[in-house]
Design a protein around this motif. Structure first.
Motif, PDB file in Angstrom:
ATOM      1  N   ASN A  79       0.781  -1.233   0.000  1.00 47.41           N
ATOM      2  CA  ASN A  79       0.000   0.000   0.000  1.00 47.41           C
ATOM      3  C   ASN A  79       0.815   1.286   0.000  1.00 47.41           C
ATOM      4  N   SER A  85      -1.888   9.000   0.369  1.00 42.51           N
ATOM      5  CA  SER A  85      -2.670   8.859  -0.872  1.00 42.51           C
ATOM      6  C   SER A  85      -4.091   9.336  -0.640  1.00 42.51           C
ATOM      7  N   ILE A  86      -4.677   8.867   0.456  1.00 39.57           N
ATOM      8  CA  ILE A  86      -6.086   9.193   0.694  1.00 39.57           C
ATOM      9  C   ILE A  86      -6.222  10.654   1.148  1.00 39.57           C
ATOM     10  N   PHE A  88      -4.430  13.037  -0.064  1.00 42.15           N
ATOM     11  CA  PHE A  88      -4.407  13.767  -1.338  1.00 42.15           C
ATOM     12  C   PHE A  88      -5.737  13.613  -2.072  1.00 42.15           C
ATOM     13  N   LEU A  89      -6.246  12.387  -2.064  1.00 40.79           N
ATOM     14  CA  LEU A  89      -7.544  12.139  -2.703  1.00 40.79           C
ATOM     15  C   LEU A  89      -8.637  13.001  -2.073  1.00 40.79           C
ATOM     16  N   ASN A  90      -8.651  13.081  -0.751  1.00 47.85           N
ATOM     17  CA  ASN A  90      -9.657  13.895  -0.059  1.00 47.85           C
ATOM     18  C   ASN A  90      -9.543  15.364  -0.465  1.00 47.85           C
ATOM     19  N   ARG A 167      -7.837   5.437   7.368  1.00 45.24           N
ATOM     20  CA  ARG A 167      -8.909   5.306   6.378  1.00 45.24           C
ATOM     21  C   ARG A 167      -8.873   3.968   5.661  1.00 45.24           C
ATOM     22  N   ARG A 170     -10.375   1.387   7.881  1.00 48.34           N
ATOM     23  CA  ARG A 170     -11.834   1.486   7.804  1.00 48.34           C
ATOM     24  C   ARG A 170     -12.370   0.593   6.668  1.00 48.34           C
ATOM     25  N   MET A 171     -11.735   0.692   5.526  1.00 46.50           N
ATOM     26  CA  MET A 171     -12.207  -0.077   4.368  1.00 46.50           C
ATOM     27  C   MET A 171     -11.934  -1.572   4.524  1.00 46.50           C
ATOM     28  N   MET A 174     -14.420  -2.967   6.887  1.00 44.10           N
ATOM     29  CA  MET A 174     -15.727  -3.168   6.238  1.00 44.10           C
ATOM     30  C   MET A 174     -15.710  -4.397   5.329  1.00 44.10           C
TER      31      MET A 174
END
Lengths: 341, 399
Positions: A79, A85-86, A88-90, A167, A170-171, A174
């Protein structure tokens, strides 16, 4: 395959300096976060911008590259800097694709660990980043085996790194990969539910094809893609056949779905063979097998199995040959054979 | 030593979804760059992109993909993979043998679904169908499971040189005797992540890119996928060998996370060492498919490195001017373009070139032409200083 000369490790246990594997560190809210050192050998300006994976990877890598120059750098990470990464994505979504600063983008590229290690240590040799989930580190081991055949006498830095990201956790939670009920790592293997405890860390090694001054040897390696329990069991039996295995280091993760694979592999070794586990102190993550290799080297050198790791004591008086079986999400399997030198 | 033969080719780019369509467009000097019609981003009509004008739905129908969680990167990869193995005539059982490896390179993987990922990562209580698809190896593992591949599988991410390294790894696995054949290549699709990432670095051009031109102003992003079947020459009996993978090297520029050093040391080492592996001299290279992104930094430093290696630089061009930069797929897509050079003894025009770079004065091929092509070099350089060069050499028709 290759000889291991030096190693460096960051994990949930004290392993970077003052190694303590005897006293098990408790899990924290169903996770096994790494104990991060102060990273005195990373330039401060760069350290400030780095996410966890980058810090752990560069920190362990530089520790070894300061001791010995390498001819190339091979890193496994499934990863990379996923938290960055996330982030930046946000920013992309929250600011509707507005003007952004590139820091999080550049820092989060998967090859940033190997790239920065090359940059900081002026290493212009072979440089690769393998990202194949639960077999990323095993592909690094295969790659370096080929490099050492192609370039006898060379020495390479290899390693595996992954981080727990809030984050991404979290995924993955789930998706059902982690325990839902509160559980301590001391009772992980008694658990009969699905899911593991997430972990993170980095393990790095200097390797060559020269036995002199080596601490251990990776003698054999096999990668397998299948969900077929029989195929795994047969291949593992083949792998250990005619080999005196002192210890089976099992990648059992406490996930009830994959227990049967480990049980079958345990049946392939003699009753005299000791069986030990480590995911209760490394946690489960894609490149955990790099930490398992580090643990194997430690066991061969120290010849003491921490009490909390023992599944079966066996009847061996010394550990000279360790077989490792790891299973990632039921479809990616690896066998490693680690021997004393 | 037995050579590494290429016996299967599969490709999908903005120029077309077959090898024939790609060749036609290259011959005609047609550009695949356009405004976006499918991918949703603020920049859809502001910047040119190399977009494949086939929707995910259409790709799924064509490829008979019915499972949930399959991303566009995987669909493009599957299209090219399927074409490559069919082109080679590999049977289902051959693909499943432990002696068959599958090596993929990608930088975006499932992150092409930025909006779904945004929701899953931050807000959703129960996840979407894509929870296990956002990473890079999801692309590789979908194809691995669909075809029942049991042998060595791997995924590379060395940024823009990812699939060049996938090709190199496959060739080395065969040469080292770990496998008999390897299906190698890469895929990437357009993503908000990369569009905004490259935009934040100020290296996206608002006009079609102009590789090696003095007035170049950055790159265009594209998407695509390509796979090759590599086999040990001794095992190839009754099928044509399109070309051989004869040289390869990987080095690091060890200079800066996102730009090349002044003397192009990483590119220099990659090209130099690839020539050594191929055991040929610089003057035997007929043509170079450059990395040629058209950024200020890359083209000048790549030119300097080519001059250091070759002295008199052979004919060269950048197919980034035709399809943009397909990132992780670029090494494999451009390898296929190199095979077209070798198979047909022809080279294609680098588009939008006018004035050479002042410091180096190099002029790319600007018109389609027939010429004898024996050995082609393909360069792929990426962030993190990752530099790889491959050399492909002329194949032979079936006996």
């Amino acid at each position: 395959m290759f000889y291991i000369h030096q190693s460096s490790c960051i994990s949930h246990q004290p392993t970077f300096t003052g190694v303590d594997l005897q006293n098990l560190q408790p899990s924290v809210n169903n996770q096994l976060p790494a104990i991060e050192p102060k990273y005195i050998n990373i330039p401060l300006g760069q350290l400030r911008r780095m996410g966890r994976a980058l810090r752990m990877g560069v920190g362990t890598g530089i520790t070894l590259l300061e001791k010995h120059k390498a001819d190339g750098i091979l890193i496994a990470t499934s990863n990379g800097g996923i938290e960055d990464s996330i982030t930046f994505l946000n920013q992309i979504v929250d600011y509707n694709e507005g003007r952004l600063t590139p820091t999080h983008f550049v820092q989060s590229t998967f090859n940033a660990i190997a790239g920065l290690l090359g940059m900081i240590t002026h290493n212009t040799g072979y440089n690769a980043t393998h990202v194949h989930r639960g077999l990323a580190f095993e592909n690094v081991a295969l790659d370096v085996t080929m490099l050492l055949r192609e370039n006898p006498g060379h020495i390479y830095l290899i390693g595996g790194v992954d981080e727990i990201s809030v984050r991404n956790y979290r995924m993955e939670a789930m998706a059902g990969w982690y325990k839902k009920e509160p559980i301590s790592n001391t009772e992980l293997y008694a658990s009969e539910t699905e899911g593991a405890l997430p972990g993170e860390g980095a393990a790095m090694f200097l390797v060559s094809n020269n036995a002199e001054s080596a601490t251990a040897k990776l003698a054999d390696l096999k990668l397998l893609h299948t969900a077929d329990e029989n195929l795994v069991a047969n291949q593992f039996a083949e792998f250990v056949r005619d080999r005196e295995i002192d210890l089976l280091l099992s990648g059992e993760s406490g996930d009830s779905r994959f227990k049967r694979y480990y049980t079958r592999c345990e049946q392939a070794v003699s009753e005299n063979t000791a069986i030990a586990r480590y995911k209760h102190f490394t946690g489960e993550f894609q490149t955990a097998s790099a930490l398992a290799l580090w643990f194997s080297c430690w066991l061969l050198q120290n010849q003491t199995l921490p009490e909390h790791c023992i599944k079966r004591s066996g009847s061996k008086t010394a550990f000279n040959r360790i077989a490792l079986y790891n299973n990632y999400q039921g479809v990616q399997h690896s066998f490693m054979l680690v021997e004393s030198v | 030593m037995s050579r590494i033969a290429i016996t299967g080719i599969g490709i999908i780019t903005p120029l077309g979804d077959t090898l024939t369509l790609n060749r036609q467009a290259l011959q005609e000097g047609r550009s695949g760059l356009s405004s976006l019609e499918i991918f949703p981003t603020k920049y859809a009509s502001l910047l040119p992109f190399g977009e494949i004008k086939i929707t995910d739905k259409e790709l799924k129908t064509r490829l008979d993909v019915t499972e949930p969680g399959v991303t566009r990167t995987t669909l493009l990869a599957l299209h090219a993979f399927k074409q490559a193995v069919e082109n080679c005539g590999l049977s289902a059982s051959e693909i499943q043998l432990s002696e068959t490896a599958f090596i993929n390179g990608t930088t975006v993987g499932g992150m092409c679904l930025s909006d779904a990922l945004y929701q899953d990562a931050n807000f959703r209580e129960t996840g979407s169908e894509y929870l296990n698809s956002y990473d890079l190896s999801s692309v590789t593992l979908y194809i691995q499971q669909r075809y029942g591949i049991t042998g060595i599988c791997n995924t590379f991410n060395t940024a823009c040189s990812s699939s060049a390294n996938a090709i190199m790894y496959g060739a080395r696995l065969i040469q080292n005797g770990f496998v008999k054949r390897a299906i190698v290549g890469g895929a990437d699709s357009l993503a908000k992540f990369t569009i905004n990432g490259f935009n934040s670095l100020g290296i996206l051009s608002s006009a079609p890119c102009r590789p090696f031109d003095n007035a170049r102003s950055g790159l265009n992003l594209g998407e695509g996928a390509a796979f090759l079947v590599l086999e040990k020459e001794d095992n190839v009996i009754d099928k044509p060998v399109y070309a051989y993978v004869s040289g390869w090297a990987n080095s690091n520029d060890a200079f800066h996370p996102s730009s090349l050093s002044d003397d192009g040391e990483g590119p220099y080492l990659a090209m130099q060492q690839a020539l050594q592996v191929a055991r040929i001299s610089p003057k035997e290279i007929s043509f170079i498919n450059t990395h040629g992104t058209a950024t200020e930094n890359n083209d000048e430093k790549e030119s300097i490195a080519m001059q250091r290696v070759f002295g008199n630089v052979p004919a060269f061009a950048s197919t980034k001017s035709n399809i943009g930069h397909t990132l992780g797929a670029a090494g494999a897509v451009e390898a296929v373009f190199c095979l077209l050079n070798l198979i047909h003894d022809e080279v294609y025009a680098s588009l939008n070139f006018d004035t050479p770079i002042e410091a180096t004065g190099l002029v790319p091929v600007t018109e389609y032409k027939h010429m004898r092509v024996e050995h082609v070099m393909s360069n792929s350089f990426g962030f993190g200083g990752n530099c790889s060069s491959l050399i492909f050499s002329k194949g032979q028709k079936a006996q």
